[in-house]
Write an enzyme that holds these catalytic residues in place. Structure first.
Site, mmCIF file in Angstrom:
data_model
loop_
_atom_site.group_PDB
_atom_site.id
_atom_site.type_symbol
_atom_site.label_atom_id
_atom_site.label_comp_id
_atom_site.label_asym_id
_atom_site.label_seq_id
_atom_site.Cartn_x
_atom_site.Cartn_y
_atom_site.Cartn_z
ATOM 1 N N GLN A 287 23.357 38.475 42.456
ATOM 2 C CA GLN A 287 24.421 37.478 42.606
ATOM 3 C C GLN A 287 25.789 38.003 42.181
ATOM 4 O O GLN A 287 26.800 37.745 42.844
ATOM 5 C CB GLN A 287 24.070 36.225 41.803
ATOM 6 C CG GLN A 287 22.906 35.434 42.373
ATOM 7 C CD GLN A 287 22.595 34.184 41.572
ATOM 8 O OE1 GLN A 287 23.259 33.885 40.580
ATOM 9 N NE2 GLN A 287 21.575 33.449 41.999
ATOM 10 N N GLU A 371 59.424 50.311 44.857
ATOM 11 C CA GLU A 371 60.118 49.430 45.809
ATOM 12 C C GLU A 371 60.061 47.965 45.386
ATOM 13 O O GLU A 371 59.814 47.062 46.182
ATOM 14 C CB GLU A 371 59.575 49.649 47.224
ATOM 15 C CG GLU A 371 59.847 51.079 47.684
ATOM 16 C CD GLU A 371 59.561 51.309 49.131
ATOM 17 O OE1 GLU A 371 59.706 50.372 49.920
ATOM 18 O OE2 GLU A 371 59.201 52.450 49.479
#
Length: 392
Positions: A287, A371
């Site tokens: 899971q 940036e």
């Protein structure tokens, strides 16, 4: 040498939103990356060396100036095609995408948009063909997130400009033929100057000992009384908005590119989860591993939809700087989280060069900063929605 088995996830059938040209451009780039980048990139990253021989191939697939008009050597493609090219190249490596997006958005874009016709004719065909490589000089040693504080400057000396200062963290700097340099005039106004390798007083020392973007060449730009011809000043736009306009284009490409890195990490982890057996069954049957994988594909799908919509807005010239900042911030953060989760699925194997995940994770640590940092882009969104400036 490991085979490139990458299969792109498309959980919401987004291919149906793309034109035949978009898919052709993307698939051409994807096949080139599988053939030319995947077999060599781990070796070059380990050596901390840029594979110079690939520049011709990047040019041939249209990665240099995809949206630049064909009369200047560009491919004349739309913004979604540009994004898809960046996605596929960064799926191979962020450093290789950095070289392509700097060339396109930070060098060719300002020459096309802010330059005159003589400058366009002189530089753009060389850059589009890969005969010349360019770089972009904005960031300084003491001025990163605050580019308006730059101290690099030039003075009018009658028949030329005299340029002094320094730039730092410049992709492509060590081998660039031309640099688009942002500097202040004697009145403090920011302008773009085209500085060519070989100009006296101009040097580009390389930055070494990087743990990130190791297959990308990074350096400094040093200007010591460099005489720049007056015809090398970009005449059609000045002020801080000029370099920021270039960054909008580059950040848009990064938003797409980060999806490519995320897709590669997800695809690698998904395949590994089906093959790795523990406690008598594939780990993908547990899971907790399914939770990781399900969250990965959810976040990738959300980023794909966000960026596709942004591409439509870009095509219509309606995309705002703040919208671009949101996509850049979201997608890089998403990709870095996926790289970290994917590494855990692979366990110890995730840190080796046999798989791409750790290289992507290290690269994205730079991409989330350059940036526009993660925090700066958050404040750009905050300013846009409140009208209140947190930068002052």
């Amino acid at each position: 040498m490991a085979s490139d088995l990458f299969e792109a996830p498309d959980y919401y059938n987004l291919d149906e939103l793309l034109t035949d040209e978009h898919k052709l451009v993307r698939d051409t780039t994807r096949n080139w990356v599988k053939k030319e980048i995947s077999p060599i990139i781990e070796d070059y990253a380990q050596k901390s060396e840029f594979p110079m021989h690939i520049t011709k191939g990047l040019a041939e697939i249209g990665a240099f100036g995809p949206y630049i008009p064909m009369k200047y050597g560009g491919a004349g493609l739309d913004q979604i095609s540009y994004g898809l090219i960046m996605q596929e190249i960064e799926r191979g490596d962020s450093g290789i995408r950095s070289t392509a997006s700097v060339q396109s958005s930070l060098v060719m874009y300002p020459i096309w948009k802010y330059g005159n016709e003589l400058q366009r004719q002189k530089y753009l065909p060389k850059l589009a063909s890969g005969a010349w490589i360019g770089c972009f000089g904005l960031t300084e040693p003491d001025h990163g997130s605050n580019p308006a504080g730059m101290i690099t400057n030039f003075k009018d000396k009658g028949d030329h400009y005299l340029l002094n200062g320094a730039k730092m963290w410049i992709s492509n700097a060590p081998f660039a033929h031309v640099a688009v340099v942002w500097a202040k005039d004697e009145n403090g106004r920011i302008h773009g100057l085209l500085v060519e390798r070989g100009m006296e007083g101009f040097s580009t020392p390389e930055t070494h000992s990087k743990w990130s973007l190791r297959a990308s060449a990074t350096g400094e730009l040093i200007f010591d009384n460099v005489k720049v011809p007056k015809e090398n000043l970009l005449p059609n736009k000045s002020g801080l908005g000029a370099p920021l306009g270039c960054l909008d284009s580059a950040r848009y490409g990064i938003a797409w590119g980060a999806i490519g890195a995320a897709m590669d990490c997800y695809d690698t982890a998904l395949r590994y989860s089906k093959e790795r057996i523990q406690f008598g069954k594939p780990i993908g049957q547990f899971q907790l591993q399914q939770k990781k994988l399900a969250e990965m594909i959810t976040e990738i799908t959300k980023a794909q939809i966000l960026t596709w919509r942004l591409g439509l807005l870009k095509n219509e010239d309606k995309a705002t700087s703040a919208q671009i900042s949101m996509a850049k911030r979201n997608n890089v953060h998403m990709a870095l989280n996926i790289a970290r989760e994917a590494r855990q699925i692979l366990g110890g194997m995730g840190i080796t060069g046999e798989y791409s995940i750790m290289r992507h994770a290290m690269n994205l640590e730079s991409v989330i900063t350059y940036e526009g940092t993660h925090d700066i882009h958050l404040l750009i969104t905050g300013l846009d929605i409140t009208g209140l400036n947190a930068f002052k």
